[in-house]
Design a protein around this motif. Structure first.
Motif, PDB file in Angstrom:
ATOM      1  N   ILE A 103       3.476  -0.980  -9.658  1.00  0.00           N
ATOM      2  CA  ILE A 103       2.598  -1.291 -10.798  1.00  0.00           C
ATOM      3  C   ILE A 103       1.117  -1.365 -10.398  1.00  0.00           C
ATOM      4  O   ILE A 103       0.281  -1.784 -11.192  1.00  0.00           O
ATOM      5  N   HIS A 104       0.790  -1.003  -9.168  1.00  0.00           N
ATOM      6  CA  HIS A 104      -0.631  -1.007  -8.764  1.00  0.00           C
ATOM      7  C   HIS A 104      -1.373   0.132  -9.466  1.00  0.00           C
ATOM      8  O   HIS A 104      -0.903   1.266  -9.453  1.00  0.00           O
ATOM      9  N   ASP A 105      -2.517  -0.178 -10.049  1.00  0.00           N
ATOM     10  CA  ASP A 105      -3.225   0.907 -10.745  1.00  0.00           C
ATOM     11  C   ASP A 105      -4.737   0.932 -10.546  1.00  0.00           C
ATOM     12  O   ASP A 105      -5.428   1.771 -11.131  1.00  0.00           O
TER      13      ASP A 105
HETATM   14 CO1  B1M Z   1       0.078  -5.709  -4.213  1.00  0.00          CO
HETATM   15  N1  B1M Z   1       0.566  -5.139  -2.417  1.00  0.00           N
HETATM   16  N2  B1M Z   1       1.887  -6.225  -4.551  1.00  0.00           N
HETATM   17  N3  B1M Z   1      -0.595  -6.354  -5.914  1.00  0.00           N
HETATM   18  N4  B1M Z   1      -1.701  -5.425  -3.506  1.00  0.00           N
HETATM   19  C1  B1M Z   1      -0.523  -4.453  -1.618  1.00  0.00           C
HETATM   20  C2  B1M Z   1      -0.474  -2.955  -1.835  1.00  0.00           C
HETATM   21  C3  B1M Z   1      -0.125  -4.887  -0.135  1.00  0.00           C
HETATM   22  C4  B1M Z   1      -0.604  -3.884   0.928  1.00  0.00           C
HETATM   23  C5  B1M Z   1      -0.652  -6.308   0.144  1.00  0.00           C
HETATM   24  C6  B1M Z   1      -0.269  -6.767   1.533  1.00  0.00           C
HETATM   25  O1  B1M Z   1       0.840  -7.166   1.779  1.00  0.00           O
HETATM   26  N5  B1M Z   1      -1.176  -6.731   2.475  1.00  0.00           N
HETATM   27  C7  B1M Z   1       1.440  -4.994  -0.269  1.00  0.00           C
HETATM   28  C8  B1M Z   1       2.220  -3.728   0.040  1.00  0.00           C
HETATM   29  C9  B1M Z   1       2.848  -3.760   1.410  1.00  0.00           C
HETATM   30  C10 B1M Z   1       3.524  -2.482   1.692  1.00  0.00           C
HETATM   31  O2  B1M Z   1       4.274  -1.964   0.920  1.00  0.00           O
HETATM   32  N6  B1M Z   1       3.219  -1.949   2.863  1.00  0.00           N
HETATM   33  C11 B1M Z   1       1.587  -5.450  -1.701  1.00  0.00           C
HETATM   34  C12 B1M Z   1       2.742  -6.101  -2.221  1.00  0.00           C
HETATM   35  C13 B1M Z   1       3.825  -6.470  -1.209  1.00  0.00           C
HETATM   36  C14 B1M Z   1       2.886  -6.404  -3.593  1.00  0.00           C
HETATM   37  C15 B1M Z   1       4.107  -7.046  -4.284  1.00  0.00           C
HETATM   38  C16 B1M Z   1       5.474  -6.538  -3.819  1.00  0.00           C
HETATM   39  C17 B1M Z   1       3.970  -8.569  -4.107  1.00  0.00           C
HETATM   40  C18 B1M Z   1       5.139  -9.376  -4.619  1.00  0.00           C
HETATM   41  O3  B1M Z   1       5.498  -9.290  -5.764  1.00  0.00           O
HETATM   42  N7  B1M Z   1       5.697 -10.177  -3.725  1.00  0.00           N
HETATM   43  C19 B1M Z   1       3.832  -6.684  -5.783  1.00  0.00           C
HETATM   44  C20 B1M Z   1       4.422  -5.322  -6.126  1.00  0.00           C
HETATM   45  C21 B1M Z   1       4.631  -5.140  -7.579  1.00  0.00           C
HETATM   46  C22 B1M Z   1       5.085  -3.702  -7.863  1.00  0.00           C
HETATM   47  O4  B1M Z   1       4.267  -2.797  -7.789  1.00  0.00           O
HETATM   48  N8  B1M Z   1       6.343  -3.515  -8.168  1.00  0.00           N
HETATM   49  C23 B1M Z   1       2.342  -6.588  -5.777  1.00  0.00           C
HETATM   50  C24 B1M Z   1       1.555  -6.849  -6.899  1.00  0.00           C
HETATM   51  C25 B1M Z   1       0.177  -6.784  -6.919  1.00  0.00           C
HETATM   52  C26 B1M Z   1      -0.674  -7.249  -8.105  1.00  0.00           C
HETATM   53  C27 B1M Z   1      -0.062  -6.876  -9.444  1.00  0.00           C
HETATM   54  C28 B1M Z   1      -0.819  -8.763  -8.022  1.00  0.00           C
HETATM   55  C29 B1M Z   1      -2.066  -6.572  -7.773  1.00  0.00           C
HETATM   56  C30 B1M Z   1      -2.243  -5.188  -8.419  1.00  0.00           C
HETATM   57  C31 B1M Z   1      -3.073  -5.224  -9.671  1.00  0.00           C
HETATM   58  C32 B1M Z   1      -3.285  -3.822 -10.194  1.00  0.00           C
HETATM   59  O5  B1M Z   1      -3.202  -2.825  -9.509  1.00  0.00           O
HETATM   60  N9  B1M Z   1      -3.572  -3.788 -11.482  1.00  0.00           N
HETATM   61  C33 B1M Z   1      -1.939  -6.337  -6.267  1.00  0.00           C
HETATM   62  C34 B1M Z   1      -3.049  -6.068  -5.423  1.00  0.00           C
HETATM   63  C35 B1M Z   1      -4.414  -6.273  -6.033  1.00  0.00           C
HETATM   64  C36 B1M Z   1      -2.885  -5.633  -4.088  1.00  0.00           C
HETATM   65  C37 B1M Z   1      -3.982  -5.334  -3.041  1.00  0.00           C
HETATM   66  C38 B1M Z   1      -4.537  -6.656  -2.557  1.00  0.00           C
HETATM   67  C39 B1M Z   1      -5.113  -4.447  -3.502  1.00  0.00           C
HETATM   68  C40 B1M Z   1      -4.689  -3.103  -4.102  1.00  0.00           C
HETATM   69  C41 B1M Z   1      -5.914  -2.423  -4.656  1.00  0.00           C
HETATM   70  O6  B1M Z   1      -6.156  -2.439  -5.861  1.00  0.00           O
HETATM   71  N10 B1M Z   1      -6.785  -1.912  -3.762  1.00  0.00           N
HETATM   72  C42 B1M Z   1      -3.147  -4.554  -1.923  1.00  0.00           C
HETATM   73  C43 B1M Z   1      -3.720  -4.718  -0.528  1.00  0.00           C
HETATM   74  C44 B1M Z   1      -4.437  -3.476  -0.053  1.00  0.00           C
HETATM   75  O7  B1M Z   1      -4.411  -2.434  -0.657  1.00  0.00           O
HETATM   76  N11 B1M Z   1      -5.059  -3.592   1.100  1.00  0.00           N
HETATM   77  C45 B1M Z   1      -1.764  -4.925  -2.256  1.00  0.00           C
HETATM   78  C46 B1M Z   1      -8.075  -1.331  -4.170  1.00  0.00           C
HETATM   79  C47 B1M Z   1      -7.921   0.121  -4.576  1.00  0.00           C
HETATM   80  C48 B1M Z   1      -9.251   0.670  -5.030  1.00  0.00           C
HETATM   81  O8  B1M Z   1      -7.495   0.807  -3.432  1.00  0.00           O
HETATM   82  O9  B1M Z   1      -5.264   1.347  -4.487  1.00  0.00           O
HETATM   83  O10 B1M Z   1      -5.746   1.895  -2.047  1.00  0.00           O
HETATM   84  P1  B1M Z   1      -6.223   1.759  -3.437  1.00  0.00           P
HETATM   85  O11 B1M Z   1      -6.819   3.168  -3.937  1.00  0.00           O
HETATM   86  C49 B1M Z   1      -7.728   3.939  -3.197  1.00  0.00           C
HETATM   87  C50 B1M Z   1      -7.037   4.945  -2.249  1.00  0.00           C
HETATM   88  O12 B1M Z   1      -5.767   4.547  -1.806  1.00  0.00           O
HETATM   89  C51 B1M Z   1      -7.032   6.210  -3.044  1.00  0.00           C
HETATM   90  O13 B1M Z   1      -8.231   6.132  -3.811  1.00  0.00           O
HETATM   91  C52 B1M Z   1      -8.445   4.776  -4.227  1.00  0.00           C
HETATM   92  C53 B1M Z   1      -9.931   4.522  -4.378  1.00  0.00           C
HETATM   93  O14 B1M Z   1     -10.692   4.990  -3.304  1.00  0.00           O
HETATM   94  N12 B1M Z   1      -5.952   6.534  -3.974  1.00  0.00           N
HETATM   95  C54 B1M Z   1      -5.707   7.839  -4.309  1.00  0.00           C
HETATM   96  C55 B1M Z   1      -5.139   5.750  -4.701  1.00  0.00           C
HETATM   97  N13 B1M Z   1      -4.361   6.497  -5.483  1.00  0.00           N
HETATM   98  C56 B1M Z   1      -4.687   7.805  -5.278  1.00  0.00           C
HETATM   99  C57 B1M Z   1      -4.207   8.981  -5.832  1.00  0.00           C
HETATM  100  C58 B1M Z   1      -4.751  10.200  -5.391  1.00  0.00           C
HETATM  101  C59 B1M Z   1      -5.758  10.220  -4.430  1.00  0.00           C
HETATM  102  C60 B1M Z   1      -6.256   9.042  -3.879  1.00  0.00           C
HETATM  103  O15 B1M Z   1      -4.382  11.409  -5.859  1.00  0.00           O
HETATM  104  C61 B1M Z   1      -3.591  11.484  -6.998  1.00  0.00           C
END
Ligand code: B1M
Length: 222
Positions: A103-105
């Motif tokens: 559900i990350h977006d």
């Molecule tokens: Co979640 N979460 N989360 N989370 N969360 C992570 C991803 C995590 C790394 C945190 C950690 O443990 N350090 C971890 C995953 C571990 C793993 O799998 N290795 C994690 C976890 C475990 C979870 C839950 C399972 C927690 C739980 O319930 N116990 C749960 C999962 C729910 C589910 O999805 N089923 C969960 C929930 C959530 C929230 C809902 C609370 C919230 C998300 C809110 C939302 O998205 N609306 C959340 C958040 C905020 C995070 C972190 C802190 C931040 C994610 C984010 O938004 N980053 C994250 C930690 C981290 O990433 N370091 C974490 C900022 C964003 C701009 O970056 O998404 O990487 P990112 O996107 C970048 C690039 O990746 C790329 O471009 C973007 C911009 O430059 N990119 C693409 C992304 N998509 C692309 C597509 C493309 C090209 C590039 O082409 C199509």
């Protein structure tokens, strides 16, 4: 001076203070900083730190959620800058979504904004998108590229499943496929048979343009 504002932004995200994040974004932009600089130097270090604090058990789900909301608010503030200029030209049609189970977006939404800013018409399928929904959208729409986002290691196989479903439905030749998200690598993209991978939203725009170019060249050759 610029470091000051970036540090304030980083702290606002870590502390989950959405109003402060918005106001520091405005301040940074007002001082002439680009949306990219604000994102890369202020917001991203903050949300990465939140992830680290969650990993070591100092933050729990509520903090993750609140910081995620502050990040979303800040990104929304930057949106007009990230997608400025898109309406002046039409680059192509892009279908995007977060894979099933995830559900990350926030990252996906930034990619969408950047694509729109570069003339792409983007259709967003949202989060937790099942392969059937992806196939139906590809079959119905005339898209150039489908982009998948995955943030969880456990949902990476869902990207593979989506590509397999697209193949099975006989739609693979109809569309280019891109993938991105924190745990994704070029090796993973190659392994599942995606056409492109981008590490961030800025690179995603370049990869999309190069894939669209290939589509056009293939059409010309045909
Ligand atoms: Co979640 N979460 N989360 N989370 N969360 C992570 C991803 C995590 C790394 C945190 C950690 O443990 N350090 C971890 C995953 C571990 C793993 O799998 N290795 C994690 C976890 C475990 C979870 C839950 C399972 C927690 C739980 O319930 N116990 C749960 C999962 C729910 C589910 O999805 N089923 C969960 C929930 C959530 C929230 C809902 C609370 C919230 C998300 C809110 C939302 O998205 N609306 C959340 C958040 C905020 C995070 C972190 C802190 C931040 C994610 C984010 O938004 N980053 C994250 C930690 C981290 O990433 N370091 C974490 C900022 C964003 C701009 O970056 O998404 O990487 P990112 O996107 C970048 C690039 O990746 C790329 O471009 C973007 C911009 O430059 N990119 C693409 C992304 N998509 C692309 C597509 C493309 C090209 C590039 O082409 C199509």
């Amino acid at each position: 001076m610029s470091n000051d504002i970036f540090e304030k932004l980083t702290s606002a995200i870590i502390e989950g203070k959405d109003k402060e994040a918005i106001s520091f974004c405005r301040e940074a932009v007002g001082k002439g900083m680009t949306a990219r600089a604000v994102l890369e130097n202020g917001l991203m270090p903050g949300i990465r730190k939140v992830g680290e604090l969650f990993s070591i058990g100092e933050y729990f789900l509520p903090e993750l959620l609140i910081s995620g909301m502050a990040m979303q608010a800040a990104v929304a503030e930057l949106e007009p800058l990230l997608n400025a200029g898109g309406s002046q030209f039409h680059t192509g049609k892009y279908l995007i979504g977060t894979v099933r189970g995830d559900i990350h977006d926030i990252g996906k939404n930034i990619v969408s904004m950047m694509l729109k800013g570069n003339g792409w018409e983007v259709t967003d399928l949202g989060v937790d998108v099942p392969p059937e929904k992806i196939c139906a959208a590809i079959a119905e729409g005339d898209y150039d590229i489908f982009g998948m986002s995955t943030l969880l290691t456990v949902t990476m196989p869902a990207a593979d499943e989506a590509i397999n479903a697209i193949r099975k439905a006989g739609l693979r030749d109809k569309i280019k496929i891109m993938i991105g998200g924190a745990p994704v690598t070029q090796e993973f993209a190659d392994k599942i048979g995606a056409d492109g991978y981008a590490k961030d939203a800025f690179e995603a725009v370049n990869v999309a343009v190069s894939l669209k170019g290939k589509t056009r060249r293939q059409e010309e050759r045909a």
